[in-house]
Design a protein around this motif. Structure first.
Motif, PDB file in Angstrom:
ATOM      1  N   THR A   5      42.565  37.636  55.343  1.00  0.00           N
ATOM      2  CA  THR A   5      42.916  38.361  56.580  1.00  0.00           C
ATOM      3  C   THR A   5      41.734  39.200  57.027  1.00  0.00           C
ATOM      4  O   THR A   5      41.271  40.075  56.288  1.00  0.00           O
ATOM      5  N   LEU A   6      41.281  38.917  58.210  1.00  0.00           N
ATOM      6  CA  LEU A   6      40.239  39.736  58.826  1.00  0.00           C
ATOM      7  C   LEU A   6      40.772  40.260  60.157  1.00  0.00           C
ATOM      8  O   LEU A   6      41.288  39.500  60.972  1.00  0.00           O
ATOM      9  N   GLY A   7      40.661  41.548  60.361  1.00  0.00           N
ATOM     10  CA  GLY A   7      41.078  42.112  61.637  1.00  0.00           C
ATOM     11  C   GLY A   7      40.037  41.883  62.708  1.00  0.00           C
ATOM     12  O   GLY A   7      38.948  41.353  62.453  1.00  0.00           O
ATOM     13  N   THR A   8      40.374  42.269  63.893  1.00  0.00           N
ATOM     14  CA  THR A   8      39.422  42.119  64.994  1.00  0.00           C
ATOM     15  C   THR A   8      38.195  42.986  64.729  1.00  0.00           C
ATOM     16  O   THR A   8      38.276  44.044  64.103  1.00  0.00           O
ATOM     17  N   GLY A   9      37.055  42.508  65.195  1.00  0.00           N
ATOM     18  CA  GLY A   9      35.827  43.259  65.028  1.00  0.00           C
ATOM     19  C   GLY A   9      34.632  42.325  64.939  1.00  0.00           C
ATOM     20  O   GLY A   9      34.752  41.101  65.017  1.00  0.00           O
ATOM     21  N   SER A  10      33.454  42.901  64.746  1.00  0.00           N
ATOM     22  CA  SER A  10      32.211  42.139  64.616  1.00  0.00           C
ATOM     23  C   SER A  10      31.713  42.270  63.179  1.00  0.00           C
ATOM     24  O   SER A  10      31.512  43.385  62.676  1.00  0.00           O
ATOM     25  N   TYR A  11      31.531  41.111  62.519  1.00  0.00           N
ATOM     26  CA  TYR A  11      31.121  41.085  61.111  1.00  0.00           C
ATOM     27  C   TYR A  11      29.716  40.456  60.999  1.00  0.00           C
ATOM     28  O   TYR A  11      29.451  39.419  61.613  1.00  0.00           O
ATOM     29  N   GLN A  12      28.857  41.077  60.184  1.00  0.00           N
ATOM     30  CA  GLN A  12      27.493  40.563  59.975  1.00  0.00           C
ATOM     31  C   GLN A  12      27.391  39.931  58.579  1.00  0.00           C
ATOM     32  O   GLN A  12      27.890  40.486  57.604  1.00  0.00           O
ATOM     33  N   TYR A  13      26.720  38.764  58.523  1.00  0.00           N
ATOM     34  CA  TYR A  13      26.614  38.104  57.226  1.00  0.00           C
ATOM     35  C   TYR A  13      25.301  37.301  57.154  1.00  0.00           C
ATOM     36  O   TYR A  13      24.707  36.959  58.179  1.00  0.00           O
ATOM     37  N   ASN A  14      24.887  37.013  55.900  1.00  0.00           N
ATOM     38  CA  ASN A  14      23.775  36.084  55.653  1.00  0.00           C
ATOM     39  C   ASN A  14      23.931  35.497  54.253  1.00  0.00           C
ATOM     40  O   ASN A  14      24.671  36.009  53.403  1.00  0.00           O
ATOM     41  N   TRP A  15      23.222  34.368  54.022  1.00  0.00           N
ATOM     42  CA  TRP A  15      23.260  33.667  52.724  1.00  0.00           C
ATOM     43  C   TRP A  15      21.903  33.809  52.036  1.00  0.00           C
ATOM     44  O   TRP A  15      20.859  33.784  52.673  1.00  0.00           O
ATOM     45  N   THR A  16      21.969  33.910  50.671  1.00  0.00           N
ATOM     46  CA  THR A  16      20.742  33.932  49.836  1.00  0.00           C
ATOM     47  C   THR A  16      20.937  32.961  48.670  1.00  0.00           C
ATOM     48  O   THR A  16      21.964  33.036  47.965  1.00  0.00           O
ATOM     49  N   GLY A  17      20.003  32.028  48.530  1.00  0.00           N
ATOM     50  CA  GLY A  17      20.068  31.066  47.426  1.00  0.00           C
ATOM     51  C   GLY A  17      18.890  31.253  46.456  1.00  0.00           C
ATOM     52  O   GLY A  17      17.747  31.429  46.897  1.00  0.00           O
ATOM     53  N   CYS A  18      19.151  31.216  45.148  1.00  0.00           N
ATOM     54  CA  CYS A  18      18.105  31.400  44.133  1.00  0.00           C
ATOM     55  C   CYS A  18      18.208  30.272  43.100  1.00  0.00           C
ATOM     56  O   CYS A  18      19.316  29.861  42.723  1.00  0.00           O
ATOM     57  N   ASP A  19      17.039  29.802  42.642  1.00  0.00           N
ATOM     58  CA  ASP A  19      17.065  28.772  41.610  1.00  0.00           C
ATOM     59  C   ASP A  19      17.046  29.419  40.234  1.00  0.00           C
ATOM     60  O   ASP A  19      17.108  30.644  40.108  1.00  0.00           O
ATOM     61  N   SER A  20      16.897  28.564  39.245  1.00  0.00           N
ATOM     62  CA  SER A  20      17.011  29.073  37.861  1.00  0.00           C
ATOM     63  C   SER A  20      15.832  29.937  37.445  1.00  0.00           C
ATOM     64  O   SER A  20      15.912  30.665  36.468  1.00  0.00           O
ATOM     65  N   ILE A  21      14.723  29.865  38.184  1.00  0.00           N
ATOM     66  CA  ILE A  21      13.582  30.715  37.815  1.00  0.00           C
ATOM     67  C   ILE A  21      13.383  31.822  38.836  1.00  0.00           C
ATOM     68  O   ILE A  21      12.290  32.333  39.042  1.00  0.00           O
ATOM     69  N   SER A  22      14.534  32.093  39.563  1.00  0.00           N
ATOM     70  CA  SER A  22      14.591  33.236  40.476  1.00  0.00           C
ATOM     71  C   SER A  22      13.743  33.091  41.718  1.00  0.00           C
ATOM     72  O   SER A  22      13.254  34.079  42.296  1.00  0.00           O
TER      73      SER A  22
END
Length: 315
Positions: A29-46
């Motif tokens: 459940t998300l109410g009305t509004g503006s949400y900010q997001y981003n993705w970060t991917g890391c491998d096994s050696i960081s």
């Protein structure tokens, strides 16, 4: 290796295997509004790589409110003393129904006084739903009254000659409260009686108020005097009469179509009929019916000459 999701300053870690290259995060459940997001991917050696920041916007859901006056979605007009049904509907949440700013039940059924009303249905909304409303004007007009007045069953003036056996019934009717006046005096409705001769104003009035209009009706009741007729008999004769004196009686009788008949013999009140012996002489006989409120004056006069009886002498 791992995937991180930063969503509105909240951090979520998602593990993955070589077989899966699709990543998602479910929010219940998300109410009305503006949400900010981003993705970060890391491998096994960081070794890490991040996406740009994105905005996820949830808008409030629109609501719709409709208002009906006697099943009409619009301004409405009706005459007083008729019931009105006011019903409002909305698509989400609840609503408030108000009549001239005062909250009433929904639906509202009832009879309202004459006047102009603002009817408004309002859904105030909340964080997830927009507000909405609808307003209409309800115009309740005053009732047009009709006052009817009848004299002896006829809606017209009435004229007749006074008689003690004529009964007059005055009746008034209206689709509202009325008053009946007889020569300016408030009387019962219906009003019945035997009225003296005269000219009478008869008026029925429905006075106006907040809910109905003024109306009236007036008729004239004209009762004229009864014409009296006086007749006079002297010894059954309707004329002047001369007779010779005898011992016989004289019959004087008067009649009238009116009341209060009087009989005078030489200016003196006599009984009617007068039966008696009159000596020789000249008599004025007068009968009259007096003028009253209800009858006209009438009279009649005759002369009665009673001469002397001749006498004789025998030797």
């Amino acid at each position: 290796a791992y995937i991180n999701l930063t969503f509105n300053n909240s951090f979520y870690n998602l593990t993955y295997s070589n077989e899966s290259l699709t990543f998602n995060k479910t929010f219940i459940t998300l109410g009305t509004g503006s949400y900010q997001y981003n993705w970060t991917g890391c491998d096994s050696i960081s070794n890490c790589n991040s996406t740009n920041s994105y905005n996820y916007v949830i808008l409030a859901e629109n609501t719709t409110t409709t208002l009906y006056l006697n099943d009409t979605n619009g301004n409405y007009e009706l005459a007083w003393n008729k019931s009105v049904n006011i019903t409002a509907y909305t698509t989400n949440l609840s609503l408030i129904l108000s009549l001239n700013g005062t909250t009433v039940s929904n639906p509202f059924n009832g009879i309202l006084g004459a006047g102009l009303y603002n009817i408004t249905a309002t859904n105030n909304g909340d964080i997830n739903y927009t507000n909405s409303s609808q307003s209409w004007a309800l115009n309740i007009t005053r009732l047009n009254t009709t006052t009817e007045l009848s004299l002896n069953g006829s809606r017209s003036g009435l004229s007749y000659i006074y008689r003690t056996d004529i009964n007059i019934t005055i009746n008034a009717s209206s689709n509202a409260n009325l008053n009946l006046y007889f020569n300016g005096t408030l009387v019962n409705n219906p009003y019945t009686g035997i009225f003296m001769a005269g000219v009478y104003n008869v008026t029925a009035i429905t006075n106006s108020n907040n809910n109905w209009t003024f109306s009236s009706e007036t008729w004239t009741l004209n009762i004229s005097k009864q014409s009296s007729n006086t007749t006079l008999f002297i010894d059954n004769t309707q004329s002047n009469i001369t007779k010779v004196y005898t011992d016989d009686t004289t019959n004087i009788t008067a009649y009238s179509t009116g009341t209060g008949l009087l009989l005078y013999l030489n200016g003196t009140l006599a009984s009617n009929p007068f039966i008696g012996t009159l000596g020789s002489g000249l008599y004025n006989i007068t009968a009259y019916t007096p003028n009253t409120v209800n009858q006209t004056y009438s009279n009649i006069s005759y002369w009665l000459n009673v001469s002397k009886q001749n006498t004789s002498i025998a030797l």
